[in-house]
Design an enzyme around this catalytic site. Structure first.
Site, PDB file in Angstrom:
ATOM      1  CG  HIS A   1      -2.077   0.927   1.122  1.00 20.02           C
ATOM      2  ND1 HIS A   1      -1.990   2.278   1.346  1.00 20.02           N
ATOM      3  CD2 HIS A   1      -3.352   0.681   0.755  1.00 20.02           C
ATOM      4  CE1 HIS A   1      -3.176   2.830   1.141  1.00 20.02           C
ATOM      5  NE2 HIS A   1      -4.021   1.890   0.778  1.00 20.02           N
TER       6      HIS A   1
ATOM      7  CG  ASP B   1      -8.367  -4.293  -2.755  1.00 18.12           C
ATOM      8  OD1 ASP B   1      -7.570  -3.368  -3.030  1.00 18.12           O
ATOM      9  OD2 ASP B   1      -9.595  -4.146  -2.685  1.00 18.12           O
TER      10      ASP B   1
END
Ligand code: SDX
Length: 425
Positions: free
Chosen positions: A303, A360
């Site tokens: 991320h 996700d």
């Protein structure tokens, strides 16, 4: 925003501004006028594009706050509609405020009947995100009475319409793909229950909403509601900065979210887990993810902001177990995900680069267990993120300092040269 100290660049001082929490910013708005130089920050890794009071992320500590409330508490105690109210209005609603908001959203869930004909123009195997881009963009052709962005009342009507109609549009995209008739929304159902019925119900019989599934999906929507200035939210803000109508701005956000590096990662992550198939094959894929010459990346991992565990992934993993228990199902791919996470987090490559599971990584396991095809995963992300996009868009339009976004560049192309007629080339 306050500024008492400054940073010297060249022979000038530039104010350092502080927010309520998080990194200070250097106000460089006068840098080019003073120095004739631009800053250079592809991917905006060190750039604050705006001031916002909606969502705060501390990537090192794995903290996510919406208007100050921790995501874990909202996921545990709130509802997606209450979080929508919070993001739009800044405070948690009292009962009367919530009931009025919920009533308003519920009564905007139907689509203009002509919009249903848009679906007929797509192939049945069209990706739902392609349909969402098209149909949401087309809303501006139907709702002219809420496209004047200078009118706060019209802005709020458009905001309510977008939040309310996304479940209907997404459910219709799914129905169209499986050749089943569209179902109209029912006003006596919850926002998420309505979506489940429009997606999985059929006219031939009553649809029974499973409470645990409704709760889990509502929580998944909360986890996806907003996330600071991510790529798709920045797209919505940039589109909105030109004065484009809100429907066009949200359609732009949907298009950006579709990318596998962003919202498309949930679909890619489940496809990856299925490709790995069984725990014995995990080392092979971890090796590929580490191989500079192999474009493969662990989808659902890493991320830009979180250099710690994504707090949403923590809630998501817990929700997998709840849904499996409620539906009395299991899925070997969950075991692959758990072992992949465990092996990656022990591997120096992932530890040194601070790559952790993100929102996700587990979401697809739950959505698949509920019955959604992988092609619908990003459409569900877009459904939920519409709340954040709309709240961020409203915040930007109301910001007296906002102006059209127009970045500059470092030009490395040819310098000026004269045209050469073709017979001389
Ligand atoms: C979302 O921004 C948001 O807030 C997004 C989001 C939201 O709610 O809006 O949180 C939703 O988009 C989550 C992210 C979903 N995407 C993925 O899961 C796709 C896989 N992850 C990545 O491609 C990547 O981690 C990004 C795109 C998420 C972040 O990329 P960055 O910040 O630009 O980091 P990078 O690509 O420069 O990676 C840093 C290093 C690189 O190695 P080096 O070149 O330094 O040697 O880490 C490596 C990368 O190769 N790396 C990975 C990896 N992610 C980064 N290596 C293997 N597998 C991965 N998943």
């Amino acid at each position: 925003m306050t500024g008492t100290n400054s940073i010297n660049i060249g022979d000038r001082d530039y104010p350092v501004l502080s927010g309520s929490v998080g990194p200070d910013v250097v106000d460089i708005r006068k840098l080019y006028a003073n120095t004739g130089k631009f800053t250079y920050d592809p991917g905006f890794t060190s750039t604050a594009s705006c001031e916002s009071g909606l969502t705060y992320i501390d990537g090192d500590e794995g903290i996510l706050l919406h208007r100050g409330y921790p995501i874990g508490q909202l996921a545990e105690h709130s509802s997606f509609m209450e979080v929508a109210y919070l993001l739009l209005n800044g405070e948690l609603p009292d009962k009367a405020e919530f009931d009025k908001f919920n009533y308003t959203i519920t009564r905007h869930t139907m689509l203009h009947e002509q919009l249903a004909t848009f679906y007929r123009g797509f192939r049945r195997d069209a990706h739902p995100m392609a349909i969402m881009c098209g149909v949401v963009g087309a809303l501006s052709a139907f709702y002219h009475d809420s496209t004047d962005i200078t009118d706060p009342r019209q802005r709020m009507i458009a905001s309510h319409r977008l939040i309310a109609k996304m479940p209907t549009i997404a459910a219709m995209a799914y129905k169209y793909s499986v050749g089943q008739p569209f179902l109209y929304p029912k006003n006596d159902l919850s926002y998420t229950g309505n979506f489940l019925r429009m997606t999985f119900g059929v006219p031939a019989e009553e649809y029974e909403i499973h409470p645990a599934v409704e709760r889990a999906l509502d929580r998944i929507f909360i986890l996806h509601a907003d996330h600071e200035q991510n790529a798709s939210t920045s797209t919505v803000r940039l589109a909105g900065s030109s004065g484009a109508n809100p429907f066009a701005c949200i359609a732009a956000g949907i298009a950006c979210l579709w990318g596998p590096a962003h919202g498309g990662a949930n679909e890619a992550a489940l496809n990856m887990l299925h490709e790995i198939g069984r725990p014995e094959r995990i080392p092979e894929y971890i090796a590929r993810a580490k191989d500079k010459n192999d474009p493969f990346r662990l989808m659902g991992f890493g991320h830009r902001v979180y250099k710690n565990y994504d707090p949403r992934a923590t809630v998501m993993q817990k929700t997998v177990r709840e849904v499996f228990d409620a539906l009395k199902v299991s899925d070997p791919v969950f075991e692959v995900a758990l072992q992949l996470e465990e092996m990656a987090l022990k591997d120096d490559y992932f530890v040194e680069k601070k790559l952790f599971p993100n929102v996700d990584f587990y979401s697809g396991v739950i959505l698949s267990a509920i019955g959604f095809p992988t092609t619908m995963f990003t459409a569900l992300f877009a459904l939920a993120r519409t709340v954040g996009w709309v709240a961020q868009w409203n915040e930007m339009i109301s910001d007296p300092d906002q102006k059209i976004g127009r970045p500059r560049q470092l030009y490395t192309g040819p310098t000026q040269r004269d045209y050469i007629p073709v017979e001389q080339r």
